[in-house]
Write a protein that holds these residues in place. Structure first.
Motif, PDB file in Angstrom:
ATOM      1  N   ALA A 163       0.828  -1.201   0.000  1.00 43.34           N
ATOM      2  CA  ALA A 163       0.000   0.000   0.000  1.00 43.34           C
ATOM      3  C   ALA A 163       0.869   1.262   0.000  1.00 43.34           C
ATOM      4  CB  ALA A 163      -0.921   0.007   1.213  1.00 43.34           C
ATOM      5  N   ASN A 164       0.364   2.296  -0.654  1.00 42.31           N
ATOM      6  CA  ASN A 164       1.081   3.569  -0.754  1.00 42.31           C
ATOM      7  C   ASN A 164       0.180   4.678  -0.210  1.00 42.31           C
ATOM      8  OD1 ASN A 164       2.667   5.747  -1.426  1.00 42.31           O
ATOM      9  ND2 ASN A 164       2.255   5.638  -3.620  1.00 42.31           N
ATOM     10  N   ILE A 165       0.193   4.865   1.093  1.00 41.91           N
ATOM     11  CA  ILE A 165      -0.636   5.892   1.738  1.00 41.91           C
ATOM     12  C   ILE A 165       0.113   7.218   1.704  1.00 41.91           C
ATOM     13  CG2 ILE A 165      -1.755   6.603   3.880  1.00 41.91           C
ATOM     14  CD1 ILE A 165      -1.867   3.592   4.612  1.00 41.91           C
ATOM     15  N   ASN A 166      -0.466   8.210   1.029  1.00 43.41           N
ATOM     16  CA  ASN A 166       0.247   9.487   0.943  1.00 43.41           C
ATOM     17  C   ASN A 166      -0.497  10.648   1.599  1.00 43.41           C
ATOM     18  OD1 ASN A 166      -1.768   9.809  -0.993  1.00 43.41           O
ATOM     19  ND2 ASN A 166      -0.473  11.043  -2.335  1.00 43.41           N
ATOM     20  N   CYS A 167      -1.783  10.461   1.939  1.00 41.75           N
ATOM     21  CA  CYS A 167      -2.533  11.512   2.628  1.00 41.75           C
ATOM     22  C   CYS A 167      -3.440  10.889   3.676  1.00 41.75           C
ATOM     23  CB  CYS A 167      -3.391  12.311   1.647  1.00 41.75           C
ATOM     24  SG  CYS A 167      -2.460  13.345   0.496  1.00 41.75           S
ATOM     25  N   ILE A 168      -3.803  11.680   4.669  1.00 40.30           N
ATOM     26  CA  ILE A 168      -4.727  11.205   5.696  1.00 40.30           C
ATOM     27  C   ILE A 168      -5.743  12.302   5.983  1.00 40.30           C
ATOM     28  CG2 ILE A 168      -3.231  11.957   7.618  1.00 40.30           C
ATOM     29  CD1 ILE A 168      -4.274   9.416   9.120  1.00 40.30           C
ATOM     30  N   TYR A 169      -7.002  11.888   6.151  1.00 41.14           N
ATOM     31  CA  TYR A 169      -8.097  12.819   6.405  1.00 41.14           C
ATOM     32  C   TYR A 169      -8.918  12.317   7.591  1.00 41.14           C
ATOM     33  CZ  TYR A 169      -7.061  14.838   1.854  1.00 41.14           C
ATOM     34  OH  TYR A 169      -6.423  15.451   0.800  1.00 41.14           O
ATOM     35  N   CYS A 170      -9.525  13.267   8.292  1.00 45.18           N
ATOM     36  CA  CYS A 170     -10.340  12.911   9.462  1.00 45.18           C
ATOM     37  C   CYS A 170     -11.343  14.027   9.704  1.00 45.18           C
ATOM     38  CB  CYS A 170      -9.442  12.728  10.688  1.00 45.18           C
ATOM     39  SG  CYS A 170     -10.319  12.362  12.212  1.00 45.18           S
ATOM     40  N   GLU A 171     -12.618  13.671   9.851  1.00 48.24           N
ATOM     41  CA  GLU A 171     -13.621  14.671  10.188  1.00 48.24           C
ATOM     42  C   GLU A 171     -13.955  14.588  11.668  1.00 48.24           C
ATOM     43  OE1 GLU A 171     -17.722  16.688   8.595  1.00 48.24           O
ATOM     44  OE2 GLU A 171     -17.314  14.620   7.995  1.00 48.24           O
ATOM     45  N   GLY A 172     -13.770  15.690  12.364  1.00 53.21           N
ATOM     46  CA  GLY A 172     -14.095  15.746  13.783  1.00 53.21           C
ATOM     47  C   GLY A 172     -15.496  16.276  13.983  1.00 53.21           C
ATOM     48  N   VAL A 173     -16.362  15.473  14.617  1.00 47.99           N
ATOM     49  CA  VAL A 173     -17.744  15.894  14.854  1.00 47.99           C
ATOM     50  C   VAL A 173     -17.989  16.163  16.335  1.00 47.99           C
ATOM     51  CG1 VAL A 173     -18.588  14.674  12.817  1.00 47.99           C
ATOM     52  CG2 VAL A 173     -18.557  13.508  15.030  1.00 47.99           C
ATOM     53  N   SER A 174     -16.931  16.096  17.112  1.00 50.39           N
ATOM     54  CA  SER A 174     -16.994  16.399  18.546  1.00 50.39           C
ATOM     55  C   SER A 174     -15.664  17.021  18.943  1.00 50.39           C
ATOM     56  CB  SER A 174     -17.245  15.130  19.366  1.00 50.39           C
ATOM     57  OG  SER A 174     -16.122  14.267  19.283  1.00 50.39           O
ATOM     58  N   GLU A 175     -15.602  17.513  20.161  1.00 47.77           N
ATOM     59  CA  GLU A 175     -14.349  18.117  20.636  1.00 47.77           C
ATOM     60  C   GLU A 175     -13.210  17.106  20.618  1.00 47.77           C
ATOM     61  OE1 GLU A 175     -12.582  20.216  24.711  1.00 47.77           O
ATOM     62  OE2 GLU A 175     -14.749  20.147  24.363  1.00 47.77           O
ATOM     63  N   GLN A 176     -13.466  15.871  21.078  1.00 51.35           N
ATOM     64  CA  GLN A 176     -12.436  14.845  21.082  1.00 51.35           C
ATOM     65  C   GLN A 176     -12.088  14.418  19.659  1.00 51.35           C
ATOM     66  OE1 GLN A 176     -10.519  13.806  23.411  1.00 51.35           O
ATOM     67  NE2 GLN A 176      -9.498  12.211  22.222  1.00 51.35           N
ATOM     68  N   GLY A 177     -13.108  14.317  18.807  1.00 51.50           N
ATOM     69  CA  GLY A 177     -12.855  13.949  17.419  1.00 51.50           C
ATOM     70  C   GLY A 177     -11.994  14.973  16.705  1.00 51.50           C
ATOM     71  N   GLN A 178     -12.222  16.238  17.007  1.00 51.11           N
ATOM     72  CA  GLN A 178     -11.408  17.291  16.393  1.00 51.11           C
ATOM     73  C   GLN A 178      -9.980  17.268  16.921  1.00 51.11           C
ATOM     74  OE1 GLN A 178     -13.510  21.048  16.647  1.00 51.11           O
ATOM     75  NE2 GLN A 178     -15.377  20.144  15.806  1.00 51.11           N
ATOM     76  N   LYS A 179      -9.813  16.882  18.174  1.00 53.86           N
ATOM     77  CA  LYS A 179      -8.461  16.740  18.712  1.00 53.86           C
ATOM     78  C   LYS A 179      -7.713  15.631  17.982  1.00 53.86           C
ATOM     79  CE  LYS A 179      -5.844  15.932  22.971  1.00 53.86           C
ATOM     80  NZ  LYS A 179      -4.926  14.984  22.312  1.00 53.86           N
ATOM     81  N   ILE A 180      -8.415  14.520  17.701  1.00 55.20           N
ATOM     82  CA  ILE A 180      -7.804  13.418  16.967  1.00 55.20           C
ATOM     83  C   ILE A 180      -7.399  13.877  15.575  1.00 55.20           C
ATOM     84  CG2 ILE A 180      -8.252  11.150  15.932  1.00 55.20           C
ATOM     85  CD1 ILE A 180     -10.176  10.663  18.335  1.00 55.20           C
ATOM     86  N   GLY A 181      -8.288  14.617  14.905  1.00 55.67           N
ATOM     87  CA  GLY A 181      -7.986  15.132  13.582  1.00 55.67           C
ATOM     88  C   GLY A 181      -6.773  16.042  13.585  1.00 55.67           C
TER      89      GLY A 181
END
Length: 254
Positions: A163-181
């Motif tokens: 696998a060739n992973i070159n980008c990562i995306y994450c949508e935060g829908v809560s305060e903790q989720g946004q911290k993870i992002g």
């Protein structure tokens, strides 16, 4: 798996038995319920859509299972996302509710992939707390930190498979989720839905985002070695293809 020591057990990818898929859906409904007060917008998804994600690509999904209560108490799911849909998503022309399994890719092939963190969650009773499970693999650990470690390991494994992973995306829908992002993308915001307080983070993938993970030096070394191996393989294939084309052209000219 069910005979492993301790009350809690972590599983990743194909190690997750299919009979637990339904318990993952139960957990998702518990965390992202319609009446949850920690989200501004609607975070629910149909069970059949969630099941199709698990069935399409399970390799970078991790769970923590409570054998005593017979339920999932921690969940982290990510998968490669199709570029055309991702472009619409980032532009605000589509939302996660428009996503279906046709947008989820496999890890096969040489093309660069954009890894999307679909969902993360920990049962309220264990958030921010260390697991007390003497003799168990998670004793003294926090569930989220353990799952991030499993996520890092799964990325190493799929990279070893080509696998060739070159980008990562994450949508935060809560305060903790946004911290993870923020943590996974170095706080790079690519789209924001201010009405629902949903924020999409995205950046070139850098394995150093896992520097706080246990055994990070070893995992980083394995990841870099796998990337280099893949690069050499792809270069070799490119050179071979070029040589075949040159030979064909030469034959035509003759």
């Amino acid at each position: 798996m069910y005979n492993s020591p301790g009350r809690f057990v972590s599983m990743t990818g194909r190690d997750i038995p299919q009979d637990l898929y339904f318990k993952i859906l139960d957990f998702d409904e518990e965390i992202f319920s319609a009446d949850a007060d920690e989200y501004e917008g609607d975070t629910t998804m149909p069970r059949d859509t969630l099941m199709s994600f698990l069935q399409k690509n399970i390799l970078t999904t991790s769970i923590v299972y409570d054998k005593q209560e017979e339920k999932v108490v921690g969940y982290f799911q990510a998968f490669p996302l199709e570029e055309n849909f991702l472009a619409k998503y980032i532009a605000g022309e589509a939302t996660f509710k428009d996503m279906n399994s046709s947008h989820v890719l496999d890890y096969d092939g040489e093309k660069p992939l954009s890894l999307y963190v679909w969902s993360t969650g920990v049962s309220k009773e264990y958030r921010g707390k260390e697991i007390q499970d003497f003799g168990g693999e998670l004793h003294g650990e926090k569930l989220y930190k353990h799952m991030i470690g499993d996520f890092a390991k799964s990325i190493v494994e799929v990279t070893k498979q080509g696998a060739n992973i070159n980008c990562i995306y994450c949508e935060g829908v809560s305060e903790q989720g946004q911290k993870i992002g923020k943590d996974l993308t170095d706080n790079v915001v690519v789209h924001e839905d201010k009405k629902n307080d949903f924020v999409i983070f995205g950046a070139p993938f850098d394995f150093s985002v896992f520097k706080k993970v246990e055994n990070y030096p070893q995992l980083s070394q394995e990841y870099c070695a796998a990337r280099e191996c893949n690069r050499q393989k792809f270069l070799g294939d490119d050179v071979s293809n070029l040589m075949q084309k040159d030979n064909t052209i030469g034959n035509i000219r003759e």
